[in-house]
Design an enzyme around this catalytic site. Structure first.
Site: not given
Ligand SMILES: [Zn+2]
Ligand SMILES: [Zn+2]
Length: 393
Positions: A40, A42, A45, A61, A169
């Site tokens: 993902c 995220s 990042h 996650h 997610c």
């Protein structure tokens, strides 16, 4: 036990595939043998430092697998159960949980930010015995993980685990924004800003909810093309006149619902302008610090439009994840087609390179090929995806 994991030693570092020690699950915790993990933005990042999170750590996650062991007090799953993971565990006791809004639970946030389990300790250690942080409670870039019980959502054993691994997610975020927050009605029109994973999930949810028109706005032609394949009826490139274009496509008054899946400067205002008087704008994409929506105050009053936030699909993960998978197994949500590429765990750096380059749709890391099953996933035999009505692009 010893596990294989992609260890992130610090911000900006490459992943190191290594052996770590995973402690037994404590009270209220579950150990899961992972089949696949989603990759993902995220995670990217976090590795780059844009989302601060303690290191060394194991990222990831989004995941699904099979319960291997349960700690004291865990009753909702047993060894051998298949589970999809949710990075948003909830306590069940706070005011928000009591009101049926578990994503607003205040109990989990401090531990999530600290990279620990709910009790403030870690279950991961490196070869020298030093603690390794968890990421969003799940740390799915590994062969096994220990998670809070509320993060392990039981699912039917016939659901392909690779599909289950991507639900927790982006899919839940986009689906829930449409179903739980906007509450899209049959025959309505929806404009979705952003054609990434969250945006596509919003598109398929809107079509399943009976939306007659789904307009997707995205700067990338590849994402606009993908959106048409997932049921968008119209696609537009961003421009200063995009709200006018949406109004023209929706009989002059504007769309019934707007979804901002970008969090980008100015998009909430465009969505506000593009929806009908009395319509609703749902803000899903998290803006960078300092990026604040500016709305026309008088029009906000006179047009009675609603602007509302939605976190993690405003979901109740324990209910919504199985519901989404039921829709998939019934042939209504083409989630398997959202997975565009599979990588081995030792190819995780490549997956992140492709994510950064914008060439990766939805990637998954295969952690246990046997559990993961064939990829691409074979769709349910009775797949009956709502066909897009191509009025124009
Ligand atoms: Zn994510
Ligand atoms: Zn709570």
């Amino acid at each position: 036990m010893q596990i294989t994991a992609a260890l992130l030693s610090g911000v900006g570092q490459p992943f190191e595939i290594t052996t770590l020690t995973l402690d037994d699950p404590g009270p209220g915790e579950v150990r899961v043998r992972l089949a696949t993990s989603g990759v993902c933005a995220s995670d990217a990042h976090t590795r780059s430092g844009r989302i601060p999170s303690p290191t060394p750590s194991v990222l990831g996650h989004e995941g699904a697998g099979v319960v291997e062991s349960v700690g004291a007090g865990v009753t909702h799953v047993r060894v051998g159960d298949h589970v999809a993971l949710s990075w948003m565990p909830s306590c069940g006791a706070c005011r928000h949980c009591q009101r049926g809004r578990p994503v607003l639970c205040t109990a989990a946030a401090p531990a999530l930010l600290a990279g620990t389990m709910l009790d403030g300790s870690v279950r991961l250690h490196d070869a020298a015995g030093r603690p390794v942080h968890h990421y969003s409670f799940l740390s799915t870039f590994a062969t096994h993980t220990v998670v809070p019980a509320a993060s392990a959502v039981p699912i039917p054993a016939d659901v392909p685990l690779a599909v289950a691994s991507i639900v927790g997610c982006a899919v839940l975020t986009g689906y829930g924004a449409v179903v739980n927050q906007a509450r899209v009605t049959p025959g309505s029109s929806v404009v979705v800003f952003g054609g990434g994973g969250v945006g596509l999930a919003a598109v398929v949810a809107a079509r399943v909810g009976g939306a007659a028109q789904v307009i997707v706005v995205d700067p990338l032609e590849s994402k606009r093309t993908a959106a048409l394949g997932f049921g968008a009826t119209h696609v537009l490139a961003p421009s200063p006149v995009v709200a006018e274009q949406v109004r023209a496509l929706t009989g002059g008054d504007g769309a019934d619902y707007g979804i901002d899946a970008t969090g980008s400067q100015g998009v909430v205002a465009q969505a506000f302008d593009a929806v009908v008087a009395g319509g609703t704008v749902v803000c899903v994409g998290v803006p960078a610090p300092g990026v604040d929506p500016v709305l026309p105050g008088a029009n906000l009053v006179r047009s009675e439009k609603t602007v509302v936030g939605s976190l993690y699909g405003s979901s109740r993960p324990g209910l919504d994840i199985p519901a989404v998978l039921d829709l998939y197994m019934g042939g209504l949500l083409p989630l398997d087609r959202m997975i565009t590429k599979a990588f081995r765990l030792d190819e995780v750096d490549t997956a992140f390179d492709e994510l950064r380059a914008g060439t990766l749709g939805k990637g998954v890391l295969v952690l246990d090929p046997e559990l993961a099953g064939p990829l691409p996933v074979e769709a349910p035999a009775d797949l009956a995806v709502p066909q897009p009505v191509l009025v124009g692009a």
